[in-house]
Design a protein around this motif. Structure first.
Motif, PDB file in Angstrom:
ATOM      1  N   GLY A 174      42.053  -9.928 -16.469  1.00 38.08           N
ATOM      2  CA  GLY A 174      42.508  -9.629 -15.114  1.00 38.08           C
ATOM      3  C   GLY A 174      42.732 -10.881 -14.283  1.00 38.08           C
ATOM      4  O   GLY A 174      43.744 -11.012 -13.586  1.00 38.08           O
ATOM      5  N   VAL A 175      41.791 -11.828 -14.372  1.00 36.92           N
ATOM      6  CA  VAL A 175      41.939 -13.087 -13.639  1.00 36.92           C
ATOM      7  C   VAL A 175      43.156 -13.871 -14.147  1.00 36.92           C
ATOM      8  O   VAL A 175      43.920 -14.447 -13.358  1.00 36.92           O
ATOM      9  CB  VAL A 175      40.659 -13.938 -13.774  1.00 36.92           C
ATOM     10  N   SER A 176      43.347 -13.871 -15.456  1.00 30.45           N
ATOM     11  CA  SER A 176      44.500 -14.583 -16.038  1.00 30.45           C
ATOM     12  C   SER A 176      45.820 -14.006 -15.543  1.00 30.45           C
ATOM     13  O   SER A 176      46.754 -14.750 -15.214  1.00 30.45           O
ATOM     14  CB  SER A 176      44.439 -14.511 -17.567  1.00 30.45           C
ATOM     15  N   LEU A 177      45.908 -12.668 -15.467  1.00 31.03           N
ATOM     16  CA  LEU A 177      47.132 -12.038 -14.985  1.00 31.03           C
ATOM     17  C   LEU A 177      47.395 -12.367 -13.518  1.00 31.03           C
ATOM     18  O   LEU A 177      48.539 -12.592 -13.122  1.00 31.03           O
ATOM     19  CB  LEU A 177      47.048 -10.523 -15.172  1.00 31.03           C
ATOM     20  N   LEU A 178      46.332 -12.390 -12.724  1.00 30.30           N
ATOM     21  CA  LEU A 178      46.491 -12.753 -11.306  1.00 30.30           C
ATOM     22  C   LEU A 178      47.011 -14.177 -11.173  1.00 30.30           C
ATOM     23  O   LEU A 178      47.885 -14.467 -10.344  1.00 30.30           O
ATOM     24  CB  LEU A 178      45.156 -12.607 -10.573  1.00 30.30           C
ATOM     25  N   ILE A 179      46.493 -15.081 -12.011  1.00 34.70           N
ATOM     26  CA  ILE A 179      46.937 -16.477 -11.956  1.00 34.70           C
ATOM     27  C   ILE A 179      48.393 -16.595 -12.387  1.00 34.70           C
ATOM     28  O   ILE A 179      49.205 -17.265 -11.745  1.00 34.70           O
ATOM     29  CB  ILE A 179      46.034 -17.354 -12.850  1.00 34.70           C
ATOM     30  N   ILE A 180      48.737 -15.921 -13.503  1.00 34.77           N
ATOM     31  CA  ILE A 180      50.115 -15.988 -14.008  1.00 34.77           C
ATOM     32  C   ILE A 180      51.090 -15.407 -12.990  1.00 34.77           C
ATOM     33  O   ILE A 180      52.174 -15.949 -12.755  1.00 34.77           O
ATOM     34  CB  ILE A 180      50.226 -15.253 -15.349  1.00 34.77           C
ATOM     35  N   SER A 181      50.713 -14.273 -12.391  1.00 34.35           N
ATOM     36  CA  SER A 181      51.593 -13.647 -11.408  1.00 34.35           C
ATOM     37  C   SER A 181      51.752 -14.512 -10.165  1.00 34.35           C
ATOM     38  O   SER A 181      52.837 -14.578  -9.582  1.00 34.35           O
ATOM     39  CB  SER A 181      51.042 -12.270 -11.016  1.00 34.35           C
ATOM     40  N   GLY A 182      50.668 -15.159  -9.748  1.00 36.99           N
ATOM     41  CA  GLY A 182      50.723 -15.984  -8.551  1.00 36.99           C
ATOM     42  C   GLY A 182      51.448 -17.297  -8.755  1.00 36.99           C
ATOM     43  O   GLY A 182      52.235 -17.724  -7.906  1.00 36.99           O
ATOM     44  N   VAL A 183      51.202 -17.924  -9.908  1.00 37.11           N
ATOM     45  CA  VAL A 183      51.811 -19.239 -10.178  1.00 37.11           C
ATOM     46  C   VAL A 183      53.278 -19.110 -10.515  1.00 37.11           C
ATOM     47  O   VAL A 183      54.087 -19.983 -10.219  1.00 37.11           O
ATOM     48  CB  VAL A 183      51.057 -19.944 -11.326  1.00 37.11           C
ATOM     49  N   LYS A 184      53.674 -17.952 -11.162  1.00 33.36           N
ATOM     50  CA  LYS A 184      55.050 -17.734 -11.641  1.00 33.36           C
ATOM     51  C   LYS A 184      55.462 -18.866 -12.584  1.00 33.36           C
ATOM     52  O   LYS A 184      56.235 -19.764 -12.233  1.00 33.36           O
ATOM     53  CB  LYS A 184      56.034 -17.628 -10.476  1.00 33.36           C
ATOM     54  N   VAL A 185      54.947 -18.801 -13.800  1.00 28.86           N
ATOM     55  CA  VAL A 185      55.208 -19.818 -14.813  1.00 28.86           C
ATOM     56  C   VAL A 185      56.713 -19.886 -15.093  1.00 28.86           C
ATOM     57  O   VAL A 185      57.329 -18.892 -15.488  1.00 28.86           O
ATOM     58  CB  VAL A 185      54.458 -19.494 -16.114  1.00 28.86           C
ATOM     59  N   PRO A 186      57.355 -21.049 -14.880  1.00 29.00           N
ATOM     60  CA  PRO A 186      58.816 -21.131 -15.052  1.00 29.00           C
ATOM     61  C   PRO A 186      59.229 -21.079 -16.522  1.00 29.00           C
ATOM     62  O   PRO A 186      58.499 -21.524 -17.404  1.00 29.00           O
ATOM     63  CB  PRO A 186      59.150 -22.496 -14.431  1.00 29.00           C
ATOM     64  N   LEU A 187      60.418 -20.536 -16.769  1.00 27.27           N
ATOM     65  CA  LEU A 187      61.006 -20.475 -18.099  1.00 27.27           C
ATOM     66  C   LEU A 187      62.402 -21.074 -18.052  1.00 27.27           C
ATOM     67  O   LEU A 187      63.109 -20.959 -17.046  1.00 27.27           O
ATOM     68  CB  LEU A 187      61.095 -19.016 -18.594  1.00 27.27           C
ATOM     69  N   PRO A 188      62.857 -21.708 -19.130  1.00 20.79           N
ATOM     70  CA  PRO A 188      64.214 -22.262 -19.151  1.00 20.79           C
ATOM     71  C   PRO A 188      65.257 -21.144 -19.170  1.00 20.79           C
ATOM     72  O   PRO A 188      65.242 -20.285 -20.043  1.00 20.79           O
ATOM     73  CB  PRO A 188      64.246 -23.073 -20.453  1.00 20.79           C
ATOM     74  N   GLU A 189      66.176 -21.134 -18.189  1.00 22.48           N
ATOM     75  CA  GLU A 189      67.173 -20.074 -18.079  1.00 22.48           C
ATOM     76  C   GLU A 189      68.136 -20.064 -19.258  1.00 22.48           C
ATOM     77  O   GLU A 189      68.693 -19.019 -19.596  1.00 22.48           O
ATOM     78  CB  GLU A 189      67.962 -20.240 -16.781  1.00 22.48           C
ATOM     79  N   GLU A 190      68.350 -21.224 -19.876  1.00 25.88           N
ATOM     80  CA  GLU A 190      69.291 -21.257 -20.996  1.00 25.88           C
ATOM     81  C   GLU A 190      68.715 -20.614 -22.245  1.00 25.88           C
ATOM     82  O   GLU A 190      69.453 -20.330 -23.201  1.00 25.88           O
ATOM     83  CB  GLU A 190      69.704 -22.701 -21.311  1.00 25.88           C
TER      84      GLU A 190
END
Length: 367
Positions: free
Chosen positions: A301-317
């Motif tokens: 649960g804590v990990s999901l909150l962090i991932i959702s809050g930080v919004k880990v970027p992904l390469p659009e290409e």
């Protein structure tokens, strides 16, 4: 009842007596279950994003009928006229084959959410896909020659590009044009709250209207296959994560059995049956599993909150998302919790049965 309480006390004693027999399997289960929660949420996030990208623009149902389909069927969100035709646009010696969506004001209102720049088209104007505008070097305000068919009649005119739209799907962005025609009387485009319900709605519509009905999966087989492949790989990844957790607890309990052969020998010499001893160690695994799953729930649960809050970027290409999508579902969480607990307890039966087969005479001979 007394035997059950005794088994519980013995199992609790074995579970908490030595830290190495408790902490290691608890951490293993906790990390495994936390990973499972995060993986399921990310996979479902990608699933939802993929489905939304593939079905957000193209109609979920196309109905070839002279009468408007009833809109009181559960799940229908939008209905408007839409005519699909092939065409060609040209500018400065460049030609490009396109698919022309001719629709009315209600349809233009729906497609306006995809407009990247410019505005919805008036009479004599068109919207074009972002990839199409790049390939032809077009921008809002440019004039192009466009040839297409309207109600099966060839039609050619000079039109103005009113805006650029972006659907997020290259197949659409590279060949889509949207024209304004309030007199459009082609197909009926139907959009649903949940695209997965297309077949159900098709069956219900077929009982109420006359005409051909096509679902988005029938008209876009490649999209339907992409969704199925994504779901298949999600299932495979989830299965391997769960199996790893099961093997982890099995190894931890087996280690506990091998290091407690002396205690097992004493219990056997006191008259406890092999089945009862196996039951004690199985209960030990259940206790460890419960604590580990609780720990994993907190970490996940804590990990999901962090991932959702930080919004880990992904390469659009590479991906069709700019950041790591997360979609948490309580039903998925409960299902994963129950499945993980059942699997771990099943895996723990193997070392528990091994504990019941320990020969007390062989163990105590050297004591």
């Amino acid at each position: 009842m007394r035997k059950l309480l005794l088994a519980g006390k013995l199992a609790k004693s074995f579970a908490f007596k030595e830290k190495k027999h408790f902490v290691i399997p608890v951490i293993a289960i906790g990390i495994g279950f936390a990973g499972l929660i995060v993986i399921l949420s990310v996979i479902h996030g990608f699933d939802a994003l993929l489905l939304d990208s593939l079905t957000g623009f193209f109609p979920h149902l196309l109905v070839d009928s002279t009468s408007k389909p009833v809109d009181d069927i559960d799940g229908i969100s939008r209905i408007f006229h839409l005519e699909l035709s092939e065409g060609v646009i040209s500018m400065g010696g460049k030609f490009k084959g396109v698919i022309v969506y001719t629709t009315d004001a209600e349809g233009l209102g729906f497609f306006s959410r995809f407009v990247l720049s410019g505005e919805s088209p008036e009479d004599g104007e068109i919207l074009i896909g972002s990839a199409l505008s790049e390939s032809l070097g077009l921008k809002p305000g440019d004039a192009v020659q466009m040839t297409w068919s309207v109600i099966n009649r060839p039609f050619s005119r000079r039109v103005i590009v009113s805006g650029i739209l972006k659907t997020g799907v290259y197949q659409f962005d590279s060949n889509i044009c949207i024209a304004n025609d309030n007199s459009s009387n082609g197909l009926w485009a139907i959009y649903l709250n949940d695209p997965r319900q297309a077949n159900r709605v098709k069956e219900e519509l077929g009982k109420k209207i006359a005409g051909n009905i096509y679902t988005w999966t029938e008209l876009n087989e490649s999209f339907a296959k992409a969704v199925k492949v994504d779901e298949f790989f999600a299932l495979v990844i989830t299965l391997f994560v769960v199996l790893l957790s099961g093997f982890g607890i099995m190894n931890a309990i087996l280690y506990s059995v091998l290091t407690r052969r002396h205690e097992i020998g004493i219990l056997s010499s006191l008259g406890l049956s092999p089945g009862y001893i196996a039951f004690v160690f199985w209960m030990q695994a259940v206790i460890v599993s419960i604590v580990g799953l609780l720990l994993g729930s907190i970490i996940g649960g804590v990990s999901l909150l962090i991932i959702s809050g930080v919004k880990v970027p992904l390469p659009e290409e590479v991906f069709y998302a700019t950041y790591l999508p997360v979609k948490f579902s309580w039903s998925d969480f409960l299902l994963a919790l129950i499945f993980e607990f059942v699997l771990i307890t099943i895996f723990s039966l193997i070392p528990a049965r091994h504990a019941g087969k320990v020969d007390p005479m062989e163990v105590l001979r050297y004591e």
